[in-house]
Design an enzyme around this catalytic site. Structure first.
Site, PDB file in Angstrom:
ATOM      1  N   MET A  30       0.847  -1.193   0.000  1.00  0.00           N
ATOM      2  CA  MET A  30       0.000   0.000   0.000  1.00  0.00           C
ATOM      3  C   MET A  30       0.885   1.246   0.000  1.00  0.00           C
ATOM      4  SD  MET A  30      -3.436  -0.961   2.046  1.00  0.00           S
ATOM      5  CE  MET A  30      -2.849  -0.661   3.683  1.00  0.00           C
ATOM      6  N   GLY A  31       2.145   1.076  -0.381  1.00  0.00           N
ATOM      7  CA  GLY A  31       3.025   2.226  -0.524  1.00  0.00           C
ATOM      8  C   GLY A  31       3.586   2.714   0.792  1.00  0.00           C
ATOM      9  N   HIS A  37       9.580  -3.436   2.971  1.00  0.00           N
ATOM     10  CA  HIS A  37       9.076  -3.673   1.610  1.00  0.00           C
ATOM     11  C   HIS A  37      10.233  -3.998   0.662  1.00  0.00           C
ATOM     12  CE1 HIS A  37       5.819  -0.811   3.091  1.00  0.00           C
ATOM     13  NE2 HIS A  37       5.128  -1.868   2.719  1.00  0.00           N
ATOM     14  N   GLY A 147       5.060  -9.923   3.715  1.00  0.00           N
ATOM     15  CA  GLY A 147       5.849  -9.842   4.942  1.00  0.00           C
ATOM     16  C   GLY A 147       5.247 -10.658   6.074  1.00  0.00           C
ATOM     17  N   ASP A 150       2.618  -9.192   9.052  1.00  0.00           N
ATOM     18  CA  ASP A 150       1.168  -9.396   8.956  1.00  0.00           C
ATOM     19  C   ASP A 150       0.920 -10.901   8.947  1.00  0.00           C
ATOM     20  OD1 ASP A 150      -0.073  -6.601   8.403  1.00  0.00           O
ATOM     21  OD2 ASP A 150       1.736  -6.688   7.197  1.00  0.00           O
ATOM     22  N   ARG A 187       2.789   2.709   9.247  1.00  0.00           N
ATOM     23  CA  ARG A 187       2.022   3.465  10.244  1.00  0.00           C
ATOM     24  C   ARG A 187       2.904   4.020  11.363  1.00  0.00           C
ATOM     25  NH1 ARG A 187      -2.281  -0.530   8.905  1.00  0.00           N
ATOM     26  NH2 ARG A 187      -4.070   0.691   8.179  1.00  0.00           N
TER      27      ARG A 187
HETATM   28  O1  PAF Z   1      -0.070  -5.746   3.484  1.00  0.00           O
HETATM   29  C1  PAF Z   1      -0.526  -4.838   2.769  1.00  0.00           C
HETATM   30  O2  PAF Z   1       0.122  -3.804   2.545  1.00  0.00           O
HETATM   31  C2  PAF Z   1      -1.906  -4.993   2.164  1.00  0.00           C
HETATM   32  O3  PAF Z   1      -2.782  -5.615   3.031  1.00  0.00           O
HETATM   33  C3  PAF Z   1      -1.893  -5.696   0.796  1.00  0.00           C
HETATM   34  C4  PAF Z   1      -1.430  -7.132   0.910  1.00  0.00           C
HETATM   35  C5  PAF Z   1      -1.002  -4.933  -0.166  1.00  0.00           C
HETATM   36  C6  PAF Z   1      -3.320  -5.721   0.216  1.00  0.00           C
HETATM   37  O4  PAF Z   1      -3.812  -4.439   0.051  1.00  0.00           O
END
Ligand code: PAF
Length: 280
Positions: A30-31, A37, A147, A150, A187
């Site tokens: 989600m950037g 990332h 990752g 999560d 966040r």
């Molecule tokens: O982990 C995230 O950033 C989001 O939940 C994902 C997997 C990109 C789906 O929007």
């Protein structure tokens, strides 16, 4: 690096890449990218010929009272990081292009997504599964990297991939931490300096549970109590949940005999942070 916004163009390019016999790796995000990332990009790079990073703040996985509008965004910085990391294609669609106004088909996982974050964030995993299934259909990857921070999302998406027969290998990237131990998250930027310091309590609590486990404790309750006591010492921290669950079924366990996942979500100020450890 090519930047693509149009979903159908993305799919056409992916089809051409496949027709040329090349393997595609996808890193859905989600950037507001950070080193976590970029570590996922490296894992995709090692396994595939063409790496796609998707950047989409997916509205369907946010609840009505959540932070969709203020979710941190910095497209130029993200694009620059992707170039340096060797991303080949940056797929950054608009929400209107991803969801038809009358979209009415969603993907729901019905077991693993019930507890933990699924209990605190109703509808969240329906949104995650739906968008990731769509990203799979648009990017046509051989490998998708997610990752381990999560933890529940990773397990839910593995299950979706298996149950819907996506011919995709799901690869998990380890949790990447700041030097002081805080798990990296987009966040974290919401935290004030004082909250940032108090947020270290998540990692300390998990560390304490692991220490007790290594010392021979196998009952879940004392591990949970020790974590609660530690977190109570940080005045800005409010526990959303601490769960000790079977690592496969995500069902709560009373004793840690098989590999167990300890997962927690804690509000530090208004910011909800998650972290976890697997004990085996
Ligand atoms: O982990 C995230 O950033 C989001 O939940 C994902 C997997 C990109 C789906 O929007």
């Amino acid at each position: 690096m090519q930047i693509i916004q149009d979903p159908l163009e993305m799919q056409q390019i992916a089809l051409a890449v496949r027709a040329a016999g090349k393997r595609i790796g996808v890193v859905p995000t989600m950037g507001f990218l950070h080193a976590g990332h970029l570590s996922l990009v490296r894992l995709a790079r090692e396994r595939t010929d063409v790496v796609i990073l998707t950047l989409f703040v997916n509205p369907t996985q946010f609840g009505p009272k959540e932070d969709l509008a203020k979710y941190p965004r910095d497209f130029e910085r993200d694009a620059a990081q992707c170039r340096v990391a060797g991303v080949d294609l940056l797929f950054a669609p608009e929400a209107g292009a991803m969801y038809a106004p009358d979209a009415s088909v969603y993907v729901t996982e019905e077991k693993l997504s019930r507890g933990l974050c699924g209990a605190s964030r109703p509808g969240h995993f329906r949104g995650v599964c739906t968008v990731v299934a769509k990203l799979f259909n648009l990017c046509l990857p051989h490998v998708a990297v997610f990752g381990a921070k999560d933890a529940q999302q990773l397990r839910v998406l593995r299950r979706m991939t298996r149950d819907l027969n996506f011919p995709i290998e799901i690869v998990a990237g380890p949790i990447i931490r700041e030097p002081d131990g805080l798990a990296m998250s987009s966040r974290n930027v919401y935290l004030s300096a004082d909250e940032r310091q108090q947020a270290l309590v998540l990692q300390s609590a998990l560390g304490e549970a692991e220490r007790l486990f290594r010392a021979g404790e196998r009952a879940a309750a004392p591990l949970k109590t020790a974590m609660e006591h530690l977190i109570a010492q940080a005045p800005a921290a409010k526990i959303d949940y601490i769960e000790i669950v079977d690592d496969d079924s995500l069902e709560p366990v009373a004793t840690l005999e098989k590999p167990a996942l300890i997962a927690l979500a804690v509000f530090v100020g208004k910011t909800r942070l998650i972290d976890n450890v697997v004990l085996r």
